[in-house]
Design an enzyme around this catalytic site. Structure first.
Site, PDB file in Angstrom:
ATOM      1  N   SER A  88       0.810  -1.210   0.000  1.00  0.00           N
ATOM      2  CA  SER A  88       0.000   0.000   0.000  1.00  0.00           C
ATOM      3  C   SER A  88       0.850   1.269   0.000  1.00  0.00           C
ATOM      4  O   SER A  88       0.333   2.367   0.132  1.00  0.00           O
ATOM      5  CB  SER A  88      -0.903   0.005   1.230  1.00  0.00           C
ATOM      6  OG  SER A  88      -0.101  -0.222   2.362  1.00  0.00           O
ATOM      7  N   THR A 190      -1.461   3.596   4.707  1.00  0.00           N
ATOM      8  CA  THR A 190      -0.462   4.633   4.492  1.00  0.00           C
ATOM      9  C   THR A 190       0.528   4.670   5.643  1.00  0.00           C
ATOM     10  O   THR A 190       0.139   4.441   6.778  1.00  0.00           O
ATOM     11  CB  THR A 190      -1.201   5.987   4.460  1.00  0.00           C
ATOM     12  OG1 THR A 190      -2.039   5.981   3.327  1.00  0.00           O
ATOM     13  CG2 THR A 190      -0.267   7.165   4.441  1.00  0.00           C
ATOM     14  N   THR A 208       1.979   7.010   0.342  1.00  0.00           N
ATOM     15  CA  THR A 208       1.007   5.940   0.108  1.00  0.00           C
ATOM     16  C   THR A 208       0.818   5.676  -1.386  1.00  0.00           C
ATOM     17  O   THR A 208       1.119   6.543  -2.216  1.00  0.00           O
ATOM     18  CB  THR A 208      -0.365   6.353   0.696  1.00  0.00           C
ATOM     19  OG1 THR A 208      -1.244   5.249   0.696  1.00  0.00           O
ATOM     20  CG2 THR A 208      -0.999   7.495  -0.073  1.00  0.00           C
ATOM     21  N   ARG A 218      -7.500   9.820  -8.867  1.00  0.00           N
ATOM     22  CA  ARG A 218      -8.008  10.088  -7.511  1.00  0.00           C
ATOM     23  C   ARG A 218      -6.851  10.469  -6.582  1.00  0.00           C
ATOM     24  O   ARG A 218      -5.796   9.850  -6.584  1.00  0.00           O
ATOM     25  CB  ARG A 218      -8.717   8.840  -6.972  1.00  0.00           C
ATOM     26  CG  ARG A 218      -9.250   8.971  -5.555  1.00  0.00           C
ATOM     27  CD  ARG A 218      -8.287   8.412  -4.535  1.00  0.00           C
ATOM     28  NE  ARG A 218      -8.855   8.377  -3.182  1.00  0.00           N
ATOM     29  CZ  ARG A 218      -8.162   8.102  -2.091  1.00  0.00           C
ATOM     30  NH1 ARG A 218      -6.882   7.830  -2.180  1.00  0.00           N
ATOM     31  NH2 ARG A 218      -8.736   8.082  -0.913  1.00  0.00           N
ATOM     32  N   VAL A 219      -7.068  11.474  -5.788  1.00  0.00           N
ATOM     33  CA  VAL A 219      -6.072  11.886  -4.797  1.00  0.00           C
ATOM     34  C   VAL A 219      -6.703  11.787  -3.414  1.00  0.00           C
ATOM     35  O   VAL A 219      -7.821  12.261  -3.204  1.00  0.00           O
ATOM     36  CB  VAL A 219      -5.605  13.341  -5.055  1.00  0.00           C
ATOM     37  CG1 VAL A 219      -4.614  13.785  -3.991  1.00  0.00           C
ATOM     38  CG2 VAL A 219      -4.993  13.476  -6.444  1.00  0.00           C
ATOM     39  N   THR A 241      -4.341   8.245   8.574  1.00  0.00           N
ATOM     40  CA  THR A 241      -4.424   7.099   7.680  1.00  0.00           C
ATOM     41  C   THR A 241      -5.898   6.707   7.570  1.00  0.00           C
ATOM     42  O   THR A 241      -6.708   7.082   8.416  1.00  0.00           O
ATOM     43  CB  THR A 241      -3.575   5.928   8.197  1.00  0.00           C
ATOM     44  OG1 THR A 241      -3.668   4.834   7.273  1.00  0.00           O
ATOM     45  CG2 THR A 241      -4.015   5.441   9.563  1.00  0.00           C
ATOM     46  N   GLY A 242      -6.216   5.968   6.537  1.00  0.00           N
ATOM     47  CA  GLY A 242      -7.601   5.544   6.359  1.00  0.00           C
ATOM     48  C   GLY A 242      -8.240   6.190   5.150  1.00  0.00           C
ATOM     49  O   GLY A 242      -7.541   6.563   4.200  1.00  0.00           O
ATOM     50  N   HIS A 243      -9.535   6.323   5.199  1.00  0.00           N
ATOM     51  CA  HIS A 243     -10.282   6.829   4.040  1.00  0.00           C
ATOM     52  C   HIS A 243     -10.032   8.323   3.848  1.00  0.00           C
ATOM     53  O   HIS A 243     -10.589   9.163   4.549  1.00  0.00           O
ATOM     54  CB  HIS A 243     -11.773   6.540   4.211  1.00  0.00           C
ATOM     55  CG  HIS A 243     -12.078   5.089   4.061  1.00  0.00           C
ATOM     56  ND1 HIS A 243     -11.766   4.171   5.039  1.00  0.00           N
ATOM     57  CD2 HIS A 243     -12.612   4.393   3.035  1.00  0.00           C
ATOM     58  CE1 HIS A 243     -12.108   2.970   4.621  1.00  0.00           C
ATOM     59  NE2 HIS A 243     -12.621   3.063   3.411  1.00  0.00           N
TER      60      HIS A 243
HETATM   61  C1  SD4 Z   1      -5.784   7.489   0.995  1.00  0.00           C
HETATM   62  N1  SD4 Z   1      -5.321   7.795   3.334  1.00  0.00           N
HETATM   63  O1  SD4 Z   1      -5.289   7.450  -0.112  1.00  0.00           O
HETATM   64  C2  SD4 Z   1      -4.940   7.051   2.158  1.00  0.00           C
HETATM   65  C3  SD4 Z   1      -5.050   5.583   2.309  1.00  0.00           C
HETATM   66  C4  SD4 Z   1      -4.735   5.064   3.655  1.00  0.00           C
HETATM   67  O2  SD4 Z   1      -4.902   3.421   5.238  1.00  0.00           O
HETATM   68  O3  SD4 Z   1      -4.222   5.686   4.506  1.00  0.00           O
HETATM   69  N2  SD4 Z   1      -5.086   3.897   3.989  1.00  0.00           N
HETATM   70  O4  SD4 Z   1      -6.937   7.825   1.210  1.00  0.00           O
END
Ligand code: SD4
Length: 335
Positions: A88, A190, A208, A218-219, A241-243
């Site tokens: 990732s 990330t 990431t 997409r960003v 981190t995450g969505h």
């Molecule tokens: C994103 N925040 O591209 C990143 C992905 C991520 O754990 O952190 N996933 O949205």
């Protein structure tokens, strides 16, 4: 031997984590006007997820030798960027829905210098390109082809970042063509890293490959200063981190730092940011079970904390005494 309050808190947190407790036990209520605490001339580094352990170890080589937080965070996050098994981040990252690996990264130092790249293709160390944007251009963010052209001019090499395993997963994904990010570590994690060096300076880095099978172009939050990362050397730093869509919606990392400026402890600042994510999900009738967002934060006094939407997020911490993985406290338990 006199144990400082901060050391005591840290030892308790770490002991708590060893016992499987949520490691951070800061007061439940925000402490407005809390004294900022003493500047600890002790380096500290923390970073998101399990791979933060190895990343922190690399950063620590620099911090423990009197190096800068900026050099430390760059070196640290390069570890998962270079590792094809980490699917990732960087080399080995999962591709977008066209089968192309595209990277997002940003970096910020104690002076407010920032650099960022978005949708960077075929260059493994996006974080180093972000740093070059920061140090060698009059701009703060380069995207796509322009970012790649700049990287090549700086001597970075083109590489194929799509490993066989990611390619197979993508081909499998194409059969259903269904976009549903999984909440925890399965298809996105990330690395965000925060460090405080022996000079009392903070820096952070975030890198990431973003959400697996994202739309082309997409960003997420990770390369956006204020969303995926924010540092204010007078206050502290935060990373997410995450969505990414949910983090951007609340300007997450900047919010965490502003809350710490108002006197919130790092954990309570992260907790408040998570509750804003949850509120906005609720207002839009979205189910928080479908998302994960985790923040980590470090203040100027070397105090740290974290919070996430649902169980499953952890972060790695390294000091001169400890090297641990800590389960973040969470808003909702989802089995
Ligand atoms: C994103 N925040 O591209 C990143 C992905 C991520 O754990 O952190 N996933 O949205």
């Amino acid at each position: 031997m006199k144990i400082s309050r901060k050391k005591f808190i840290h030892s308790s947190l770490i002991a708590g984590s060893a016992l499987g407790l949520n490691a951070c036990v800061w007061p439940a209520k925000p402490e407005k006007n809390k004294p900022s605490g003493s500047i600890v001339n002790q380096p500290i580094v923390l970073s998101t997820w399990r791979f933060g352990i190895e990343a922190n170890a690399e950063a620590w080589k620099i911090l423990s030798n009197g190096g800068s937080a900026l050099d430390a965070v760059e070196a640290g996050v390069k570890v998962p960027e270079a590792d094809p098994k980490e699917r990732s981040v960087g080399y080995g990252g999962r591709p977008d829905r066209e089968g192309i690996v595209s990277l997002d990264a940003c970096i910020m130092d104690h002076l407010g210098n920032i650099g960022s790249v978005v949708c960077l293709e075929n260059i493994k160390h996006a974080i180093s390109v972000a740093r070059a944007v920061m140090e060698k251009t009059p701009h703060v963010m380069l995207a796509g082809k322009g970012a790649q052209q700049f990287a090549l001019e700086q001597g970075f090499k083109l590489e194929n970042l799509l490993v066989e395993e990611s390619k197979k997963e993508w081909e499998e994904w194409l059969k259903k063509n269904e976009y549903k990010p999984i909440a925890n570590i399965e298809n996105h994690d990330t690395i965000g890293m925060l460090a405080l060096d022996q000079f009392g300076n903070l820096s952070g880095a975030c890198t990431t490959s973003g959400m697996a099978f994202k739309m082309r172009g997409r960003v997420g939050d990770s390369p956006i200063i204020g969303a995926g990362l924010y540092i204010d050397n007078e206050v502290g730093g935060a990373t997410a981190t995450g969505h990414g869509e949910e983090v951007i919606r609340i300007a997450g990392s900047s919010l965490v730092v502003e809350l710490m400026r108002q006197g919130y402890s790092p954990e309570n600042a992260c907790k408040e940011a998570v509750s804003r994510v949850v509120n906005l999900m609720n207002r839009r009738n979205k189910n928080i079970k479908d998302i994960q967002v985790g923040f980590i934060a470090l203040n100027k006094a070397g105090e740290y904390g974290s919070y996430c939407v649902q169980n499953g997020f952890n972060y790695a911490l390294k000091t001169s005494k400890e090297e641990v993985l800590i389960d973040a406290p969470f808003h909702t338990k989802i089995s």
